[in-house]
Design an enzyme around this catalytic site. Structure first.
Site, mmCIF file in Angstrom:
data_model
loop_
_atom_site.group_PDB
_atom_site.id
_atom_site.type_symbol
_atom_site.label_atom_id
_atom_site.label_comp_id
_atom_site.label_asym_id
_atom_site.label_seq_id
_atom_site.Cartn_x
_atom_site.Cartn_y
_atom_site.Cartn_z
ATOM 1 N N SER A 135 -9.720 -1.158 2.776
ATOM 2 C CA SER A 135 -9.558 -0.908 4.213
ATOM 3 C C SER A 135 -10.903 -0.631 4.870
ATOM 4 C CB SER A 135 -8.610 0.266 4.433
ATOM 5 O OG SER A 135 -8.711 0.691 5.775
ATOM 6 N N HIS A 153 -8.658 -5.330 4.549
ATOM 7 C CA HIS A 153 -7.559 -4.755 5.325
ATOM 8 C C HIS A 153 -8.138 -4.129 6.590
ATOM 9 C CE1 HIS A 153 -3.505 -2.920 5.545
ATOM 10 N NE2 HIS A 153 -4.110 -1.834 6.001
ATOM 11 N N ASP A 189 -7.309 -1.962 9.923
ATOM 12 C CA ASP A 189 -6.317 -1.073 10.525
ATOM 13 C C ASP A 189 -6.545 -0.916 12.026
ATOM 14 O OD1 ASP A 189 -4.707 -0.073 8.252
ATOM 15 O OD2 ASP A 189 -6.656 0.611 7.514
ATOM 16 N N MET A 226 -5.309 0.689 15.476
ATOM 17 C CA MET A 226 -4.495 1.824 15.954
ATOM 18 C C MET A 226 -4.678 1.992 17.450
ATOM 19 S SD MET A 226 -5.427 4.558 13.011
ATOM 20 C CE MET A 226 -5.424 4.123 11.280
ATOM 21 N N HIS A 273 -3.562 -4.954 9.938
ATOM 22 C CA HIS A 273 -2.415 -4.043 9.974
ATOM 23 C C HIS A 273 -2.344 -3.434 11.370
ATOM 24 C CE1 HIS A 273 -0.650 -0.010 8.230
ATOM 25 N NE2 HIS A 273 0.187 -0.605 9.059
ATOM 26 N N MET A 319 -1.049 -1.113 14.004
ATOM 27 C CA MET A 319 -0.286 0.120 14.236
ATOM 28 C C MET A 319 -0.300 0.342 15.734
ATOM 29 S SD MET A 319 -1.756 2.232 11.005
ATOM 30 C CE MET A 319 -3.094 1.070 10.777
ATOM 31 N N MET A 334 4.255 1.411 3.524
ATOM 32 C CA MET A 334 3.338 2.532 3.746
ATOM 33 C C MET A 334 3.683 3.674 2.798
ATOM 34 S SD MET A 334 1.200 1.797 6.315
ATOM 35 C CE MET A 334 0.437 3.391 6.237
ATOM 36 N N ASP A 342 0.118 0.491 0.893
ATOM 37 C CA ASP A 342 -0.985 1.003 1.716
ATOM 38 C C ASP A 342 -0.847 2.506 1.935
ATOM 39 O OD1 ASP A 342 -3.054 1.337 3.530
ATOM 40 O OD2 ASP A 342 -2.010 0.371 5.197
ATOM 41 N N GLY A 343 -1.865 3.241 1.489
ATOM 42 C CA GLY A 343 -1.937 4.674 1.774
ATOM 43 C C GLY A 343 -2.059 5.531 0.538
HETATM 44 C C1 DX5 Z 1 -3.464 4.413 7.361
HETATM 45 C C2 DX5 Z 1 -3.985 3.037 7.123
HETATM 46 C C3 DX5 Z 1 -4.477 2.799 5.740
HETATM 47 C C4 DX5 Z 1 -5.631 3.676 5.359
HETATM 48 C C5 DX5 Z 1 -5.848 3.606 3.860
HETATM 49 O O1 DX5 Z 1 -2.863 4.453 8.593
HETATM 50 O O2 DX5 Z 1 -2.984 2.083 7.373
HETATM 51 O O3 DX5 Z 1 -4.787 1.433 5.558
HETATM 52 O O4 DX5 Z 1 -6.812 3.335 6.009
HETATM 53 O O5 DX5 Z 1 -6.776 4.588 3.491
HETATM 54 P P1 DX5 Z 1 -6.578 5.442 2.156
HETATM 55 O O6 DX5 Z 1 -6.550 4.449 1.033
HETATM 56 O O7 DX5 Z 1 -7.749 6.353 2.133
HETATM 57 O O8 DX5 Z 1 -5.256 6.155 2.283
HETATM 58 ZN ZN ZN Z 2 -3.371 -0.014 6.729
#
Ligand code: DX5
Ligand code: ZN
Length: 221
Positions: free
Chosen positions: A8, A33, A35, A37, A66, A68, A137, A175-176
Site C-alpha cells: 500500500s 495498492h 488507498d 479516502m 481501493h 474508500m 477488509m 487488506d489491513g
Molecule cells: C486501510 C487501507 C489499507 C492500509 C493497509 O484503510 O485500506 O490498505 O493502508 O495498511 P496496513 O497494512 O498497515 O494495515
Molecule cells: Zn486498502
C-alpha cells in the site's frame, strides 16, 4: 494458484515515491495498492486522481486502487483514466453496486467489490459473477498500521468455497494489518492478493520486507 503482493502506497515516504516503487519492482512485486479516502466514507483523507496520474508515469506496476469514497459511481471513470488497472469500491458506499461494476468495466479496467468488517459476505454474493476481485477488509478502513482482525478470515474462506463450487474467477484480496507473522492465515483461507502497508513500505528495508513475503508465497505454489 498465483499469489501476489500489493504494497500500500499509503505507507510510502512521499518524498521518495519513485525510488521506493523501483525498489519494489526490482524485488519482483507486481502490484501497487492505492488507498483513496474522501474524509466522508472514512475518517481520513489521502490522495486522488492527480497523484495517481503522476505516479503512473513512474511505475509499470498493476495499480490496484481501493476507493474508500461515497458514491463511487461518480468517479469510477476518472480513476480508470488516471491509471488504475483495477478499481475497487465499497459495497456499503454504492446505491447500485451492479451499475458501478458495469461503469468500471466499460472503461476497460478490472472491477472489484470491497466489504468492511461489519458487512456480511453474503451481501455481495449477487455481484460475484461480475467481479474480477473481492477485497476483504481485516481492519476498519481509514488508517494504516491497525491490528489484523482474525475473525474476518472466515469471509475469505467462504469466498474461496463459492469460487470453487460456482466456478467464479475473481481474485481474493486481503487488506489491513497483514504481517509476515499472520499472512499464512489469509493464504490458508484462499486469499491470493495480499495488501501490506506498514509491513512493506513502512519498513526501512523495503526490498527485504517484500522479499520475505514472496518467500512465504512460494510455500503455496
Ligand atoms: C486501510 C487501507 C489499507 C492500509 C493497509 O484503510 O485500506 O490498505 O493502508 O495498511 P496496513 O497494512 O498497515 O494495515
Ligand atoms: Zn486498502
Amino acid at each position: 494458484m498465483n499469489i501476489f503482493l500489493s504494497p500500500s502506497l499509503l505507507s510510502a515516504d512521499f518524498t521518495r515515491v519513485g525510488e521506493q516503487l523501483s525498489l519494489l519492482e526490482e524485488a519482483g512485486v507486481p502490484y501497487l495498492h492505492l488507498d483513496v479516502m474522501d474524509g466522508i466514507f472514512v475518517p481520513n483523507i489521502s490522495f486522488g486522481m492527480p497523484v495517481i496520474q503522476s505516479i503512473r508515469k513512474a511505475s509499470k506496476m498493476v495499480f490496484d486502487v481501493h476507493l474508500m469514497i461515497t458514491e463511487p459511481e461518480r468517479y469510477a471513470e476518472e480513476f480508470a483514466k488516471a491509471g488504475a488497472d483495477i478499481v475497487n469500491f465499497h459495497a456499503e458506499a454504492a446505491k447500485d453496486p451492479a451499475a458501478v461494476l458495469a461503469k468500471i468495466k466499460k472503461t476497460g479496467a478490472k472491477a472489484g467489490i470491497t466489504i468492511k468488517p461489519g458487512t456480511p459476505v453474503e451481501t455481495i454474493k449477487p455481484y460475484l459473477p461480475d467481479v474480477d476481485m473481492v477485497l476483504v477488509m481485516t481492519v476498519e478502513p481509514g488508517f494504516a498500521g491497525q491490528k489484523f482482525m482474525p475473525e474476518q478470515v472466515e469471509k475469505i474462506r467462504r469466498l474461496a468455497e463459492w469460487k470453487k463450487e460456482l466456478g467464479f474467477t475473481y481474485d481474493i484480496e486481503v487488506d489491513g494489518g497483514v504481517t509476515l507473522e499472520n499472512v499464512r492465515t489469509s493464504l490458508d483461507a484462499g486469499a491470493n492478493i495480499i495488501v501490506a502497508g506498514s509491513a512493506v513500505l513502512g519498513k526501512a528495508d523495503i526490498a527485504g520486507a517484500a522479499g520475505k513475503f514472496l518467500e512465504i508465497f512460494k510455500e503455496y505454489e
